[in-house]
Design a protein around this motif. Structure first.
Motif, PDB file in Angstrom:
ATOM      1  N   LYS A  86      39.821  49.938  40.705  1.00 14.02           N
ATOM      2  CA  LYS A  86      39.071  48.803  40.165  1.00 14.02           C
ATOM      3  C   LYS A  86      38.011  49.300  39.180  1.00 14.02           C
ATOM      4  O   LYS A  86      37.853  48.744  38.087  1.00 14.02           O
ATOM      5  CB  LYS A  86      38.430  48.033  41.325  1.00 14.02           C
ATOM      6  CG  LYS A  86      37.660  46.803  40.931  1.00 14.02           C
ATOM      7  CD  LYS A  86      37.172  46.097  42.190  1.00 14.02           C
ATOM      8  CE  LYS A  86      36.331  44.890  41.904  1.00 14.02           C
ATOM      9  NZ  LYS A  86      35.895  44.198  43.112  1.00 14.02           N
ATOM     10  N   PHE A  90      37.842  48.476  35.129  1.00 11.55           N
ATOM     11  CA  PHE A  90      36.698  47.864  34.457  1.00 11.55           C
ATOM     12  C   PHE A  90      36.014  48.808  33.472  1.00 11.55           C
ATOM     13  O   PHE A  90      35.368  48.353  32.529  1.00 11.55           O
ATOM     14  CB  PHE A  90      35.737  47.261  35.481  1.00 11.55           C
ATOM     15  CG  PHE A  90      36.214  45.900  35.919  1.00 11.55           C
ATOM     16  CD1 PHE A  90      35.848  44.764  35.217  1.00 11.55           C
ATOM     17  CD2 PHE A  90      37.084  45.760  36.982  1.00 11.55           C
ATOM     18  CE1 PHE A  90      36.323  43.518  35.572  1.00 11.55           C
ATOM     19  CE2 PHE A  90      37.571  44.524  37.355  1.00 11.55           C
ATOM     20  CZ  PHE A  90      37.195  43.402  36.650  1.00 11.55           C
ATOM     21  N   ALA A  93      38.134  48.035  30.629  1.00 13.35           N
ATOM     22  CA  ALA A  93      37.764  46.713  30.116  1.00 13.35           C
ATOM     23  C   ALA A  93      36.480  46.824  29.291  1.00 13.35           C
ATOM     24  O   ALA A  93      36.365  46.192  28.223  1.00 13.35           O
ATOM     25  CB  ALA A  93      37.573  45.725  31.265  1.00 13.35           C
ATOM     26  N   LEU A 178      29.713  38.297  32.348  1.00 11.81           N
ATOM     27  CA  LEU A 178      31.141  37.981  32.441  1.00 11.81           C
ATOM     28  C   LEU A 178      31.924  39.109  33.096  1.00 11.81           C
ATOM     29  O   LEU A 178      32.768  38.866  33.958  1.00 11.81           O
ATOM     30  CB  LEU A 178      31.700  37.666  31.047  1.00 11.81           C
ATOM     31  CG  LEU A 178      31.142  36.411  30.368  1.00 11.81           C
ATOM     32  CD1 LEU A 178      31.613  36.325  28.918  1.00 11.81           C
ATOM     33  CD2 LEU A 178      31.529  35.162  31.136  1.00 11.81           C
ATOM     34  N   LEU A 179      31.638  40.346  32.702  1.00  8.52           N
ATOM     35  CA  LEU A 179      32.330  41.489  33.307  1.00  8.52           C
ATOM     36  C   LEU A 179      31.971  41.628  34.789  1.00  8.52           C
ATOM     37  O   LEU A 179      32.840  41.890  35.621  1.00  8.52           O
ATOM     38  CB  LEU A 179      31.989  42.789  32.570  1.00  8.52           C
ATOM     39  CG  LEU A 179      32.690  42.996  31.231  1.00  8.52           C
ATOM     40  CD1 LEU A 179      32.067  44.165  30.468  1.00  8.52           C
ATOM     41  CD2 LEU A 179      34.181  43.236  31.433  1.00  8.52           C
ATOM     42  N   ARG A 180      30.690  41.435  35.134  1.00  7.24           N
ATOM     43  CA  ARG A 180      30.272  41.546  36.538  1.00  7.24           C
ATOM     44  C   ARG A 180      30.940  40.465  37.387  1.00  7.24           C
ATOM     45  O   ARG A 180      31.414  40.727  38.496  1.00  7.24           O
ATOM     46  CB  ARG A 180      28.749  41.462  36.670  1.00  7.24           C
ATOM     47  CG  ARG A 180      28.287  41.687  38.111  1.00  7.24           C
ATOM     48  CD  ARG A 180      26.786  41.614  38.299  1.00  7.24           C
ATOM     49  NE  ARG A 180      26.262  40.344  37.856  1.00  7.24           N
ATOM     50  CZ  ARG A 180      25.331  40.186  36.916  1.00  7.24           C
ATOM     51  NH1 ARG A 180      24.802  41.233  36.309  1.00  7.24           N
ATOM     52  NH2 ARG A 180      24.910  38.983  36.574  1.00  7.24           N
ATOM     53  N   ASN A 181      31.006  39.232  36.852  1.00  8.84           N
ATOM     54  CA  ASN A 181      31.671  38.149  37.593  1.00  8.84           C
ATOM     55  C   ASN A 181      33.146  38.458  37.817  1.00  8.84           C
ATOM     56  O   ASN A 181      33.675  38.234  38.912  1.00  8.84           O
ATOM     57  CB  ASN A 181      31.512  36.820  36.868  1.00  8.84           C
ATOM     58  CG  ASN A 181      30.091  36.294  36.922  1.00  8.84           C
ATOM     59  OD1 ASN A 181      29.270  36.754  37.716  1.00  8.84           O
ATOM     60  ND2 ASN A 181      29.778  35.351  36.052  1.00  8.84           N
ATOM     61  N   GLU A 182      33.802  38.950  36.777  1.00  6.62           N
ATOM     62  CA  GLU A 182      35.216  39.302  36.913  1.00  6.62           C
ATOM     63  C   GLU A 182      35.382  40.469  37.884  1.00  6.62           C
ATOM     64  O   GLU A 182      36.320  40.497  38.675  1.00  6.62           O
ATOM     65  CB  GLU A 182      35.837  39.640  35.554  1.00  6.62           C
ATOM     66  CG  GLU A 182      36.027  38.441  34.662  1.00  6.62           C
ATOM     67  CD  GLU A 182      36.866  37.346  35.309  1.00  6.62           C
ATOM     68  OE1 GLU A 182      37.927  37.661  35.883  1.00  6.62           O
ATOM     69  OE2 GLU A 182      36.460  36.175  35.250  1.00  6.62           O
ATOM     70  N   TYR A 183      34.473  41.429  37.842  1.00  9.76           N
ATOM     71  CA  TYR A 183      34.527  42.568  38.767  1.00  9.76           C
ATOM     72  C   TYR A 183      34.404  42.082  40.209  1.00  9.76           C
ATOM     73  O   TYR A 183      35.147  42.506  41.088  1.00  9.76           O
ATOM     74  CB  TYR A 183      33.408  43.561  38.438  1.00  9.76           C
ATOM     75  CG  TYR A 183      33.439  44.813  39.281  1.00  9.76           C
ATOM     76  CD1 TYR A 183      34.176  45.918  38.878  1.00  9.76           C
ATOM     77  CD2 TYR A 183      32.742  44.890  40.483  1.00  9.76           C
ATOM     78  CE1 TYR A 183      34.224  47.077  39.643  1.00  9.76           C
ATOM     79  CE2 TYR A 183      32.790  46.039  41.257  1.00  9.76           C
ATOM     80  CZ  TYR A 183      33.519  47.131  40.827  1.00  9.76           C
ATOM     81  OH  TYR A 183      33.567  48.262  41.605  1.00  9.76           O
ATOM     82  N   ASP A 184      33.455  41.174  40.439  1.00  7.17           N
ATOM     83  CA  ASP A 184      33.236  40.649  41.798  1.00  7.17           C
ATOM     84  C   ASP A 184      34.431  39.845  42.299  1.00  7.17           C
ATOM     85  O   ASP A 184      34.746  39.871  43.486  1.00  7.17           O
ATOM     86  CB  ASP A 184      31.973  39.784  41.852  1.00  7.17           C
ATOM     87  CG  ASP A 184      30.701  40.601  41.657  1.00  7.17           C
ATOM     88  OD1 ASP A 184      30.751  41.841  41.806  1.00  7.17           O
ATOM     89  OD2 ASP A 184      29.658  39.994  41.341  1.00  7.17           O
ATOM     90  N   LYS A 185      35.098  39.127  41.393  1.00  7.65           N
ATOM     91  CA  LYS A 185      36.239  38.299  41.791  1.00  7.65           C
ATOM     92  C   LYS A 185      37.532  39.087  41.895  1.00  7.65           C
ATOM     93  O   LYS A 185      38.467  38.653  42.553  1.00  7.65           O
ATOM     94  CB  LYS A 185      36.466  37.163  40.774  1.00  7.65           C
ATOM     95  CG  LYS A 185      35.427  36.071  40.808  1.00  7.65           C
ATOM     96  CD  LYS A 185      35.816  34.879  39.952  1.00  7.65           C
ATOM     97  CE  LYS A 185      36.062  35.216  38.520  1.00  7.65           C
ATOM     98  NZ  LYS A 185      36.296  34.071  37.651  1.00  7.65           N
ATOM     99  N   PHE A 186      37.584  40.255  41.243  1.00  6.21           N
ATOM    100  CA  PHE A 186      38.830  41.016  41.153  1.00  6.21           C
ATOM    101  C   PHE A 186      39.249  41.521  42.521  1.00  6.21           C
ATOM    102  O   PHE A 186      38.478  42.138  43.243  1.00  6.21           O
ATOM    103  CB  PHE A 186      38.668  42.193  40.209  1.00  6.21           C
ATOM    104  CG  PHE A 186      39.950  42.952  39.964  1.00  6.21           C
ATOM    105  CD1 PHE A 186      40.837  42.521  39.003  1.00  6.21           C
ATOM    106  CD2 PHE A 186      40.278  44.064  40.725  1.00  6.21           C
ATOM    107  CE1 PHE A 186      42.032  43.196  38.773  1.00  6.21           C
ATOM    108  CE2 PHE A 186      41.459  44.746  40.502  1.00  6.21           C
ATOM    109  CZ  PHE A 186      42.329  44.313  39.535  1.00  6.21           C
TER     110      PHE A 186
END
Length: 197
Positions: A86, A90, A93, A178-186
């Motif tokens: 992960k 990122f 990303a 946006l990247l942190r939110n996607e990281y948390d949801k991934f």
């Protein structure tokens, strides 16, 4: 019948009676021993069956514990590998975002983001922040949008943030968020059920 014949007959009958009585005693003793043996045998069978059941139960419990430990260790290892993957995803990303920020499409994205922020609360004082790395685009963005922009003191990678103080609203279109939110949801999906989305 003579005295000797009487004695002989008495002796024979006494011996027969004694033999008969002795045989009865032996038979009774044999029956008693056989009953004790049978009871002892049943008791030993019951004890051995009980011991076997206890050992089987103990073996099953030990197997279950070993299996649980193995599964826990496997989940830990899988979780560690997934976390490493992960992080690598990122990192890639983040590199792609940095590459995107060098394109014309990024500037178009900033223009759209600024316009959306100004349209959200028309007539209200809105402070729109751009990232410090985008300071060179400040005048071009202000010309394209007609909005007054502020260069943020905080590096939020890219994108924009807008604050409407009267309504206590933050419109956060920063790449950092946006990247942190996607990281948390991934979540990795599949496999043994760990992290199924």
């Amino acid at each position: 019948m003579t005295l000797e014949e009487k004695l002989s007959h008495l002796q024979a009958s006494s011996m027969e009676a004694a033999r008969s009585e002795g045989n009865a005693i032996i038979d009774n003793y044999r029956d008693a021993l056989e009953k004790v043996f049978k009871d002892h045998k049943e008791e030993m069978l019951w004890q051995s069956e009980t011991r076997i059941k206890a050992e089987q139960s103990n073996a099953r419990q030990m197997l279950n514990q070993a299996s649980a430990r193995t599964q826990l260790e496997l989940k830990k290892r899988t979780g560690k590998v997934q976390a490493e993957l992960k992080d690598k995803i990122f990192e890639e990303a983040h590199t792609l975002v940095q590459d995107f920020m060098q394109t014309k499409e990024y500037e178009d994205y900033l223009v759209k983001s600024i316009r959306k922020a100004t349209e959200f609360a028309p007539g209200e004082e809105t402070t729109i922040y751009i990232n410090p790395t985008d300071e060179k685009r400040l005048s071009s963005l202000e010309k394209s949008t007609g909005a007054r922009l502020t260069v943020s003191t905080e590096d939020f990678i890219g994108g924009t943030r807008a604050v409407i103080r009267e309504r206590n609203i933050l419109i956060d279109n920063s790449f950092k968020t946006l990247l942190r939110n996607e990281y948390d949801k991934f979540i990795f999906s599949g496999g043994d059920g760990i992290g199924i989305a």
